[in-house]
Design a protein around this motif. Structure first.
Motif, mmCIF file in Angstrom:
data_model
loop_
_atom_site.group_PDB
_atom_site.id
_atom_site.type_symbol
_atom_site.label_atom_id
_atom_site.label_comp_id
_atom_site.label_asym_id
_atom_site.label_seq_id
_atom_site.Cartn_x
_atom_site.Cartn_y
_atom_site.Cartn_z
ATOM 1 N N PHE A 6 0.832 -1.196 0.000
ATOM 2 C CA PHE A 6 0.000 0.000 0.000
ATOM 3 C C PHE A 6 0.877 1.260 0.000
ATOM 4 O O PHE A 6 0.655 2.184 -0.767
ATOM 5 C CB PHE A 6 -0.924 -0.001 1.226
ATOM 6 N N THR A 7 1.893 1.259 0.850
ATOM 7 C CA THR A 7 2.815 2.395 0.950
ATOM 8 C C THR A 7 3.505 2.637 -0.388
ATOM 9 O O THR A 7 3.644 3.768 -0.849
ATOM 10 C CB THR A 7 3.876 2.140 2.047
ATOM 11 N N LEU A 8 3.905 1.537 -1.002
ATOM 12 C CA LEU A 8 4.588 1.610 -2.293
ATOM 13 C C LEU A 8 3.671 2.232 -3.348
ATOM 14 O O LEU A 8 4.063 3.132 -4.081
ATOM 15 C CB LEU A 8 5.027 0.201 -2.718
ATOM 16 N N LEU A 9 2.430 1.777 -3.371
ATOM 17 C CA LEU A 9 1.467 2.291 -4.348
ATOM 18 C C LEU A 9 1.163 3.757 -4.088
ATOM 19 O O LEU A 9 1.080 4.555 -5.005
ATOM 20 C CB LEU A 9 0.173 1.472 -4.304
ATOM 21 N N LEU A 10 1.022 4.089 -2.812
ATOM 22 C CA LEU A 10 0.730 5.473 -2.433
ATOM 23 C C LEU A 10 1.886 6.383 -2.858
ATOM 24 O O LEU A 10 1.667 7.421 -3.460
ATOM 25 C CB LEU A 10 0.518 5.554 -0.913
ATOM 26 N N THR A 11 3.097 5.953 -2.580
ATOM 27 C CA THR A 11 4.285 6.731 -2.944
ATOM 28 C C THR A 11 4.356 6.906 -4.460
ATOM 29 O O THR A 11 4.615 7.984 -4.959
ATOM 30 C CB THR A 11 5.573 6.026 -2.439
ATOM 31 N N ALA A 12 4.066 5.827 -5.162
ATOM 32 C CA ALA A 12 4.117 5.871 -6.625
ATOM 33 C C ALA A 12 3.070 6.823 -7.178
ATOM 34 O O ALA A 12 3.352 7.614 -8.073
ATOM 35 C CB ALA A 12 3.921 4.467 -7.189
ATOM 36 N N SER A 13 1.856 6.786 -6.595
ATOM 37 C CA SER A 13 0.804 7.639 -7.130
ATOM 38 C C SER A 13 1.073 9.104 -6.791
ATOM 39 O O SER A 13 0.756 9.991 -7.569
ATOM 40 C CB SER A 13 -0.572 7.204 -6.619
ATOM 41 N N SER A 15 4.106 10.495 -6.417
ATOM 42 C CA SER A 15 5.216 10.997 -7.227
ATOM 43 C C SER A 15 4.819 11.185 -8.687
ATOM 44 O O SER A 15 5.413 11.968 -9.400
ATOM 45 C CB SER A 15 6.437 10.093 -7.100
ATOM 46 N N ALA A 16 3.774 10.462 -9.110
ATOM 47 C CA ALA A 16 3.311 10.604 -10.499
ATOM 48 C C ALA A 16 2.775 12.010 -10.759
ATOM 49 O O ALA A 16 2.842 12.505 -11.876
ATOM 50 C CB ALA A 16 2.242 9.566 -10.791
ATOM 51 N N PHE A 17 2.250 12.637 -9.715
ATOM 52 C CA PHE A 17 1.673 13.971 -9.882
ATOM 53 C C PHE A 17 2.545 15.072 -9.282
ATOM 54 O O PHE A 17 2.173 16.227 -9.273
ATOM 55 C CB PHE A 17 0.275 14.026 -9.261
ATOM 56 N N ALA A 18 3.681 14.690 -8.722
ATOM 57 C CA ALA A 18 4.532 15.661 -8.055
ATOM 58 C C ALA A 18 5.186 16.609 -9.056
ATOM 59 O O ALA A 18 5.597 16.196 -10.127
ATOM 60 C CB ALA A 18 5.601 14.948 -7.237
ATOM 61 N N ALA A 19 5.265 17.856 -8.668
ATOM 62 C CA ALA A 19 5.905 18.858 -9.520
ATOM 63 C C ALA A 19 7.156 19.380 -8.837
ATOM 64 O O ALA A 19 7.255 19.330 -7.605
ATOM 65 C CB ALA A 19 4.935 20.011 -9.773
ATOM 66 N N ASN A 20 8.078 19.844 -9.630
ATOM 67 C CA ASN A 20 9.226 20.542 -9.060
ATOM 68 C C ASN A 20 9.087 22.030 -9.378
ATOM 69 O O ASN A 20 8.761 22.404 -10.494
ATOM 70 C CB ASN A 20 10.544 20.011 -9.632
ATOM 71 N N HIS A 21 9.302 22.843 -8.366
ATOM 72 C CA HIS A 21 9.241 24.301 -8.531
ATOM 73 C C HIS A 21 10.662 24.838 -8.391
ATOM 74 O O HIS A 21 11.357 24.484 -7.452
ATOM 75 C CB HIS A 21 8.342 24.925 -7.459
ATOM 76 N N GLU A 22 11.040 25.692 -9.294
ATOM 77 C CA GLU A 22 12.387 26.232 -9.238
ATOM 78 C C GLU A 22 12.363 27.654 -8.681
ATOM 79 O O GLU A 22 11.567 28.475 -9.120
ATOM 80 C CB GLU A 22 12.968 26.248 -10.652
ATOM 81 N N VAL A 23 13.237 27.904 -7.708
ATOM 82 C CA VAL A 23 13.367 29.248 -7.141
ATOM 83 C C VAL A 23 14.807 29.701 -7.353
ATOM 84 O O VAL A 23 15.746 29.055 -6.893
ATOM 85 C CB VAL A 23 13.037 29.263 -5.630
ATOM 86 N N LYS A 24 14.960 30.792 -8.068
ATOM 87 C CA LYS A 24 16.301 31.326 -8.300
ATOM 88 C C LYS A 24 16.699 32.251 -7.157
ATOM 89 O O LYS A 24 15.872 33.013 -6.660
ATOM 90 C CB LYS A 24 16.342 32.110 -9.615
ATOM 91 N N ILE A 41 5.241 30.612 -3.794
ATOM 92 C CA ILE A 41 4.915 29.398 -4.546
ATOM 93 C C ILE A 41 3.722 28.720 -3.909
ATOM 94 O O ILE A 41 3.649 28.613 -2.686
ATOM 95 C CB ILE A 41 6.122 28.428 -4.566
ATOM 96 N N ASN A 42 2.789 28.281 -4.743
ATOM 97 C CA ASN A 42 1.674 27.476 -4.275
ATOM 98 C C ASN A 42 1.920 26.056 -4.757
ATOM 99 O O ASN A 42 2.003 25.825 -5.958
ATOM 100 C CB ASN A 42 0.361 28.038 -4.832
ATOM 101 N N ALA A 43 2.064 25.123 -3.824
ATOM 102 C CA ALA A 43 2.467 23.764 -4.181
ATOM 103 C C ALA A 43 1.577 22.725 -3.516
ATOM 104 O O ALA A 43 0.683 23.065 -2.736
ATOM 105 C CB ALA A 43 3.918 23.552 -3.767
ATOM 106 N N LYS A 44 1.840 21.478 -3.858
ATOM 107 C CA LYS A 44 1.091 20.373 -3.262
ATOM 108 C C LYS A 44 2.042 19.476 -2.481
ATOM 109 O O LYS A 44 3.245 19.443 -2.762
ATOM 110 C CB LYS A 44 0.434 19.548 -4.380
ATOM 111 N N VAL A 45 1.480 18.742 -1.532
ATOM 112 C CA VAL A 45 2.274 17.767 -0.785
ATOM 113 C C VAL A 45 2.878 16.778 -1.787
ATOM 114 O O VAL A 45 2.185 16.297 -2.686
ATOM 115 C CB VAL A 45 1.403 17.019 0.253
ATOM 116 N N GLY A 46 4.170 16.531 -1.634
ATOM 117 C CA GLY A 46 4.873 15.626 -2.555
ATOM 118 C C GLY A 46 5.704 16.368 -3.580
ATOM 119 O O GLY A 46 6.608 15.785 -4.184
#
Ligand SMILES: [Cu+2]
Length: 143
Positions: A6-13, A15-24, A41-46
């Motif tokens: 379950f943890t593995l699936l949760l982590t996978a799901s 990270s599939a939607f995770a974004a990276n935000h760049e701050v200079k 920055i407005n972001a999401k968990v993950g």
């Protein structure tokens, strides 16, 4: 077994939607001198935030974090990746340019610790000698 799958699936799901935000980290940017860009920055968990040492002499230190998130302090002139593990407001600063109001805000999901973040931002604003009002502007974008 069931739990780890379950943890593995949760982590996978996640990270599939995770974004990276760049701050200079800049000497000069759209919002003035000694500045994080973007400063809000407005972001999401993950999601992750990558702080880029675009100009020299900057680094990043946490000031206010959601409960359970460990404080951080990066090294000068090095890229720093922050993983956003909890929802809430993250306020951070650049230690050598704190007085120039080189600070920024990240909102992750619901602003559960907004009052605490606002108090820290107000204090940083009060102590700033330059770029007055910039951090206040970033905080005002927290919903
Ligand atoms: Cu700086």
């Amino acid at each position: 077994m069931q739990k780890s799958l379950f943890t593995l699936l949760l982590t996978a799901s996640l990270s599939a939607f995770a974004a990276n935000h760049e701050v200079k980290m800049l000497d000069n940017g759209k919002d003035g001198s000694m500045v994080f860009e973007p400063g809000f920055i407005n972001a999401k968990v993950g999601d992750t935030v990558t702080f880029k040492p675009t100009h020299k002499g900057h680094w990043v230190q946490s000031k206010v974090l959601p409960e359970g998130v460990g404080e951080f302090l990066s090294k000068a002139d090095q890229e720093f990746i922050l993983k956003l593990t909890k929802e809430g407001v993250y306020v951070y600063t650049c230690p050598p340019h704190r007085m120039m109001n080189m600070s920024g805000v990240i909102q992750v999901g619901k602003a559960v610790n907004k009052a605490q973040a606002q108090a820290a931002a107000d204090e940083l604003e009060k102590r700033s000698m330059q770029n007055k009002g910039r951090l206040k502007k970033y905080m005002s974008q927290v919903k």
